[in-house]
Design a protein around this motif. Structure first.
Motif, PDB file in Angstrom:
ATOM      1  N   LEU A  64       0.875  -1.171   0.000  1.00 14.04           N
ATOM      2  CA  LEU A  64       0.000   0.000   0.000  1.00 14.04           C
ATOM      3  C   LEU A  64       0.910   1.218   0.000  1.00 14.04           C
ATOM      4  O   LEU A  64       1.613   1.479   0.978  1.00 14.04           O
ATOM      5  CB  LEU A  64      -0.915   0.023   1.224  1.00 14.04           C
ATOM      6  N   SER A  65       0.912   1.934  -1.109  1.00 18.35           N
ATOM      7  CA  SER A  65       1.807   3.071  -1.284  1.00 18.35           C
ATOM      8  C   SER A  65       1.066   4.379  -1.060  1.00 18.35           C
ATOM      9  O   SER A  65      -0.031   4.592  -1.586  1.00 18.35           O
ATOM     10  CB  SER A  65       2.403   3.061  -2.698  1.00 18.35           C
ATOM     11  N   VAL A  66       1.689   5.251  -0.275  1.00 16.45           N
ATOM     12  CA  VAL A  66       1.206   6.623  -0.100  1.00 16.45           C
ATOM     13  C   VAL A  66       2.262   7.527  -0.730  1.00 16.45           C
ATOM     14  O   VAL A  66       3.341   7.714  -0.180  1.00 16.45           O
ATOM     15  CB  VAL A  66       1.010   6.966   1.381  1.00 16.45           C
ATOM     16  N   SER A  67       1.943   8.041  -1.901  1.00 13.09           N
ATOM     17  CA  SER A  67       2.912   8.822  -2.676  1.00 13.09           C
ATOM     18  C   SER A  67       2.593  10.304  -2.622  1.00 13.09           C
ATOM     19  O   SER A  67       1.425  10.716  -2.723  1.00 13.09           O
ATOM     20  CB  SER A  67       2.913   8.352  -4.136  1.00 13.09           C
ATOM     21  N   ALA A  68       3.647  11.107  -2.513  1.00 18.68           N
ATOM     22  CA  ALA A  68       3.503  12.555  -2.546  1.00 18.68           C
ATOM     23  C   ALA A  68       2.823  13.045  -3.811  1.00 18.68           C
ATOM     24  O   ALA A  68       2.262  14.147  -3.835  1.00 18.68           O
ATOM     25  CB  ALA A  68       4.888  13.205  -2.435  1.00 18.68           C
ATOM     26  N   HIS A  69       2.836  12.230  -4.852  1.00 14.00           N
ATOM     27  CA  HIS A  69       2.393  12.702  -6.157  1.00 14.00           C
ATOM     28  C   HIS A  69       0.931  12.386  -6.479  1.00 14.00           C
ATOM     29  O   HIS A  69       0.470  12.702  -7.578  1.00 14.00           O
ATOM     30  CB  HIS A  69       3.330  12.161  -7.239  1.00 14.00           C
ATOM     31  N   TRP A  70       0.223  11.786  -5.521  1.00 16.98           N
ATOM     32  CA  TRP A  70      -1.234  11.704  -5.661  1.00 16.98           C
ATOM     33  C   TRP A  70      -1.814  12.546  -4.539  1.00 16.98           C
ATOM     34  O   TRP A  70      -2.178  12.070  -3.482  1.00 16.98           O
ATOM     35  CB  TRP A  70      -1.713  10.257  -5.590  1.00 16.98           C
TER      36      TRP A  70
END
Length: 259
Positions: free
Chosen positions: A44-50
Motif C-alpha cells: 500500500l503506497s502513499v505517494s507525494a504525487h497523488w
C-alpha cells in the motif's frame, strides 16, 4: 509475551525521477532493503504525487504507469512498471477506513512509487495499491489514517510512504551536490524525534525552529512520512538510511520500521 512478526513500514526519500534509471548510493540502499525484508504479499503506497481533494484508493487490477514529470530523458518514459493491482486489498482498505476513503481509478502508479519499486521489485510481481493524500486535512488526520492501517502489516502488506522530508523546489540548485545547512538541521530534527518516538514533534514540525521555514512550501512530500509513523508501533526497530540532502533543498533520508 509473544510478539508477532509484522511486515515493515517503510518511508523512502525518492528524490529526482532520474533515480529510476540510475544506479547510485540511494538506489543501492533501496535494493538492499528489498533483500533484507521478506517479500510482501502486497504494497500500500502513499505517494507525494497523488495529492488530491479527498482520500482515495484505486481498485483496478492493472494500474497504469503514470508519467507525472516533464522534461526528462526519453529512457525515463520508457519504463513501464506494470505491477498488478489488488482489488481485494483496495476493498480491505476501504473497509478499514470507512467514510475516510473512496475509490478513484483515474490515477495509477506515479513516479513517487515506481521510481523506487523499479529497483526494489524489478520483477513487478508484488501487487500495489496507492492511497491518495487529502491536501485539505490537518497533519493529525494523516497520522490517524496510518494508525488505522497498521493492521495491514500483520497481513503481509508493506506500508510504503514515498516523498521527501525536505522538499523545497523553489530553492533547489541542480549543481549543488549536498544540502543547505538548514536542510540538514531540519532533517536532523526529524530524525531525533523519530529516534525518541516523539511523533508529536514530527506533527508539529515548526518546533524545529527557523529551519522549518524553508523545509517545504507545501507538505505533499512530507505527509507520506506521517502514514508510516502511524503504521509503526513501539516494538519496531528503526533503521535510518540514505541520510543525506541533495540539490540544496531535498532530503533523501528514509526510515525502515521493522521487528
Amino acid at each position: 509475551m509473544i510478539i508477532l512478526k509484522k511486515t515493515p513500514a517503510l518511508f523512502v526519500g525518492h528524490g529526482s525521477p532520474m533515480n529510476a534509471i540510475e544506479t547510485n548510493s540511494y538506489t543501492e540502499e533501496w535494493v538492499r532493503i528489498a533483500k533484507k525484508i521478506d517479500k510482501p504479499k502486497g504494497i500500500l503506497s502513499v505517494s507525494a504525487h497523488w495529492y488530491t481533494d479527498h482520500t482515495s484508493v484505486f481498485d483496478t487490477k492493472s494500474p497504469k504507469t503514470v508519467y507525472d514529470m516533464y522534461g526528462f530523458p526519453e529512457d525515463l518514459y520508457n519504463i513501464i512498471y506494470d505491477a498488478p493491482g489488488d482489488p481485494t486489498l483496495a476493498k480491505h482498505v476501504v473497509n478499514m477506513l470507512g467514510d475516510f476513503v473512496g475509490v478513484d481509478n483515474s490515477w495509477g502508479l506515479d513516479h513517487g512509487t515506481w521510481s523506487v519499486l523499479h529497483h526494489m521489485y524489478p520483477e513487478r510481481d508484488v501487487p500495489v495499491v496507492q492511497l491518495s493524500i487529502d491536501k485539505n486535512k490537518p497533519f493529525s488526520y494523516h497520522y490517524l489514517l496510518g494508525k488505522k492501517l497498521q493492521r495491514l502489516r500483520e497481513e503481509g502488506i508493506l506500508i510504503f510512504g514515498t516523498g521527501n522530508i525536505v522538499h523545497n523546489l523553489h530553492l533547489v540548485r541542480m549543481d549543488a551536490k549536498s544540502g543547505y545547512p538548514w536542510a540538514y538541521e531540519f532533517d536532523d530534527y526529524i530524525e531525533a524525534q523519530i529516534e525518541n518516538r516523539n511523533y508529536e514533534g514530527v506533527l508539529k514540525y515548526k518546533k524545529a525552529g527557523k529551519s522549518a521555514d524553508n523545509a517545504f512550501w507545501m507538505p505533499d512530500h512530507y505527509l507520506p512520512l506521517l502514514y508510516v509513523l502511524g503504521a509503526s508501533d513501539e516494538d519496531d526497530g528503526v533503521e535510518v538510511f540514505n541520510k543525506d540532502c541533495v540539490f540544496g533543498s531535498v532530503s533523501m533520508t528514509g526510515y525502515l520500521f521493522s521487528r
